[in-house]
Design a protein around this motif. Structure first.
Motif, PDB file in Angstrom:
ATOM      1  N   THR A  60      -1.691 -13.773  35.521  1.00  0.00           N
ATOM      2  CA  THR A  60      -0.601 -14.018  36.645  1.00  0.00           C
ATOM      3  C   THR A  60       0.865 -14.125  36.122  1.00  0.00           C
ATOM      4  O   THR A  60       1.124 -14.654  34.951  1.00  0.00           O
ATOM      5  CB  THR A  60      -0.805 -14.963  37.399  1.00  0.00           C
ATOM      6  N   GLU A  65       7.902 -15.834  37.977  1.00  0.00           N
ATOM      7  CA  GLU A  65       8.372 -15.657  39.346  1.00  0.00           C
ATOM      8  C   GLU A  65       8.892 -16.704  39.748  1.00  0.00           C
ATOM      9  O   GLU A  65      10.269 -16.625  40.209  1.00  0.00           O
ATOM     10  CB  GLU A  65       7.000 -15.011  40.024  1.00  0.00           C
ATOM     11  N   CYS A 202      -3.638 -11.213  45.538  1.00  0.00           N
ATOM     12  CA  CYS A 202      -2.240 -11.441  45.104  1.00  0.00           C
ATOM     13  C   CYS A 202      -1.607 -12.467  46.159  1.00  0.00           C
ATOM     14  O   CYS A 202      -2.186 -12.819  47.238  1.00  0.00           O
ATOM     15  CB  CYS A 202      -1.460 -10.248  45.061  1.00  0.00           C
ATOM     16  N   THR A 204       2.347 -13.435  48.395  1.00  0.00           N
ATOM     17  CA  THR A 204       3.939 -13.291  48.662  1.00  0.00           C
ATOM     18  C   THR A 204       4.448 -14.741  49.279  1.00  0.00           C
ATOM     19  O   THR A 204       3.721 -15.556  49.644  1.00  0.00           O
ATOM     20  CB  THR A 204       4.047 -12.418  49.623  1.00  0.00           C
ATOM     21  N   PRO A 266      -3.819  -6.338  47.074  1.00  0.00           N
ATOM     22  CA  PRO A 266      -2.631  -5.515  46.600  1.00  0.00           C
ATOM     23  C   PRO A 266      -1.985  -4.551  47.430  1.00  0.00           C
ATOM     24  O   PRO A 266      -2.670  -4.112  48.368  1.00  0.00           O
ATOM     25  CB  PRO A 266      -2.870  -5.030  45.266  1.00  0.00           C
ATOM     26  N   SER A 267      -0.728  -4.155  47.205  1.00  0.00           N
ATOM     27  CA  SER A 267      -0.247  -3.072  47.942  1.00  0.00           C
ATOM     28  C   SER A 267      -0.304  -1.711  47.300  1.00  0.00           C
ATOM     29  O   SER A 267      -1.110  -1.675  46.054  1.00  0.00           O
ATOM     30  CB  SER A 267       1.436  -3.119  47.795  1.00  0.00           C
ATOM     31  N   TRP A 293       5.192  -2.070  50.980  1.00  0.00           N
ATOM     32  CA  TRP A 293       4.772  -3.137  51.806  1.00  0.00           C
ATOM     33  C   TRP A 293       5.865  -3.822  52.698  1.00  0.00           C
ATOM     34  O   TRP A 293       6.870  -3.546  52.154  1.00  0.00           O
ATOM     35  CB  TRP A 293       3.919  -4.236  51.029  1.00  0.00           C
ATOM     36  N   THR A 315       8.833  -2.645  45.460  1.00  0.00           N
ATOM     37  CA  THR A 315       8.045  -2.703  44.104  1.00  0.00           C
ATOM     38  C   THR A 315       6.561  -2.962  44.501  1.00  0.00           C
ATOM     39  O   THR A 315       6.096  -3.982  45.384  1.00  0.00           O
ATOM     40  CB  THR A 315       8.529  -3.890  43.461  1.00  0.00           C
ATOM     41  N   LEU A 317       2.847  -4.806  44.594  1.00  0.00           N
ATOM     42  CA  LEU A 317       2.405  -6.215  44.371  1.00  0.00           C
ATOM     43  C   LEU A 317       0.975  -5.860  43.894  1.00  0.00           C
ATOM     44  O   LEU A 317       0.078  -5.301  44.575  1.00  0.00           O
ATOM     45  CB  LEU A 317       2.537  -6.914  45.636  1.00  0.00           C
ATOM     46  N   ARG A 318       0.705  -6.254  42.789  1.00  0.00           N
ATOM     47  CA  ARG A 318      -0.468  -6.125  42.070  1.00  0.00           C
ATOM     48  C   ARG A 318      -1.360  -7.292  41.917  1.00  0.00           C
ATOM     49  O   ARG A 318      -0.933  -8.534  42.086  1.00  0.00           O
ATOM     50  CB  ARG A 318      -0.222  -5.522  40.583  1.00  0.00           C
ATOM     51  N   GLN A 321      -0.568 -11.151  41.161  1.00  0.00           N
ATOM     52  CA  GLN A 321       0.980 -11.378  40.911  1.00  0.00           C
ATOM     53  C   GLN A 321       1.275 -12.092  42.155  1.00  0.00           C
ATOM     54  O   GLN A 321       0.680 -12.052  43.201  1.00  0.00           O
ATOM     55  CB  GLN A 321       1.535  -9.933  41.129  1.00  0.00           C
ATOM     56  N   LYS A 323       4.904 -12.635  44.574  1.00  0.00           N
ATOM     57  CA  LYS A 323       6.365 -11.969  44.778  1.00  0.00           C
ATOM     58  C   LYS A 323       7.077 -13.037  45.670  1.00  0.00           C
ATOM     59  O   LYS A 323       6.523 -13.249  46.618  1.00  0.00           O
ATOM     60  CB  LYS A 323       6.247 -10.577  45.388  1.00  0.00           C
TER      61      LYS A 323
END
Length: 360
Positions: A60, A65, A202, A204, A266-267, A293, A315, A317-318, A321, A323
């Protein structure tokens, strides 16, 4: 005298003849006759063992981040609170683990199924599997996640983590981990297999600076993410109209800041075809069409009107991760972000009767 000697001799001769017969026929106890060695014990059959060692591997960017995105004095307090909030998501600790062993021929039907309470980041299990080839799939942390379940797992290539089917759903409540491993179980051989589980979802975070804005309320939703995950192929499932995820507002004791979090699949990796239709032309960023996304933010201003902001993120998002997106809110409810990967569309005086679906 001679007669008595003769009788004695005859008796003695008779006894000599009868002794061997009597030893074999009079009594079953032969201990007085022949020394019989004891029968040696039969050695136990040695069974082969099959040992599987499971370990969660958390890969991660969360620490990086938070350190790079939240740098001001106020941000540092937010970062500390987020570390606590995400400690149960970005964690290499598994409560439960689901193990399936599939045939590699035909329909790849499941041949054996085991479920365990793991409560650790690694564990070992000894299983009894007949000699053959298997495809092994494992999934962890499903039991306490009401948003995601293990579906169609009777067959290997249909087994998937699947979100509940609804237009709007809540965030995932656990960090999900999966693994896949081809196995050849041999006869008369003790074997050991290492199974590494990796994160499948993941997260956000939207951090909004509300100082001076006077806003009364905010609701945040995320969309554009996968709705399921095929475990055997390690691929994600995307709907034409992806589900909308309700963000959770975190009660952080930080004055002048509001924070919202979502945990999702993820996205996509590349932008899908998109068309944006509004009955009233808002400010639309030219970068919006390249987004992967989105975050939809509905802001109630001081005068009671609602402004809709859509943050388009370019970008991907995997899995594994986090964000973090920072934005500044103004008195009219509009947002501004200095993140170059984010484009913003603002629709003032928004009401739900003026909105059409955004096809992703």
């Amino acid at each position: 005298m001679k007669r008595m000697k003769k009788i004695f001799g005859d008796v003695l001769l008779l006894l000599m003849v009868l002794l061997p017969v009597g030893c074999s026929t009079i009594d079953d106890d032969r201990s007085d006759c022949v020394d019989v060695p004891p029968t040696p014990p039969v050695p136990p059959v040695q069974e082969d063992t099959l040992k599987l060692d499971y370990e969660l591997r958390l890969v991660t960017n969360m620490t990086t981040e938070l350190q790079t995105s939240l740098t001001t004095q106020t941000d540092i307090k937010v970062a500390e609170a987020l570390r606590t909030y995400f400690s149960t998501i970005f964690s290499d600790f598994a409560h439960d683990v689901d193990l399936s062993f599939y045939d590699t021929q035909g329909d790849s039907v499941r041949l054996q199924h085991d479920q365990h309470v793991m409560d650790a980041n690694q564990a070992s299990y000894t299983l009894d599997l007949p000699k053959r080839h298997y495809m092994h799939l494992a999934a962890a942390n499903i039991v306490d996640n009401p948003i995601v379940s293990l579906a169609n797992d009777e067959y290997c290539h249909q087994s998937q983590l699947l979100q509940i089917d609804a237009d709007t759903i809540g965030s995932h409540t656990t960090g999900l981990f999966t693994a896949r491993l081809p196995m050849v179980v041999l006869d008369n051989v003790d074997q050991s297999f290492d199974v590494h589980l990796y994160m499948a979802n993941c997260a956000t975070t939207l951090v909004v600076d509300t100082i001076g804005s006077g806003i009364r309320d905010m609701k945040v939703y995320a969309t554009g993410f996968a709705s399921g995950f095929i475990i055997a192929d390690s691929t994600y499932l995307y709907k034409e109209k992806p589900p909308v995820i309700r963000a959770t507002q975190e009660a952080l004791s930080v004055e002048g800041s509001q924070t919202f979090c979502t945990v999702t699949f993820p996205s996509p990796e590349t932008p899908p075809t998109r068309s944006v239709i509004e009955t009233e032309e808002p400010f639309i960023s030219p970068e919006a069409e390249n987004a992967l996304w989105e975050l939809h933010v509905y802001v109630t201003t001081a005068d009671g009107t609602v402004t809709k902001n859509v943050l388009y993120v370019k970008t991907p998002l995997r899995a594994g991760q986090l964000k973090v997106i920072k934005a500044k809110a103004f008195t009219n409810g509009s947002f501004e972000s200095d993140d170059r990967t984010v484009a913003v569309t603002v629709n003032l005086n928004w009401d739900d009767s003026s909105e059409h679906d955004i096809e992703l």
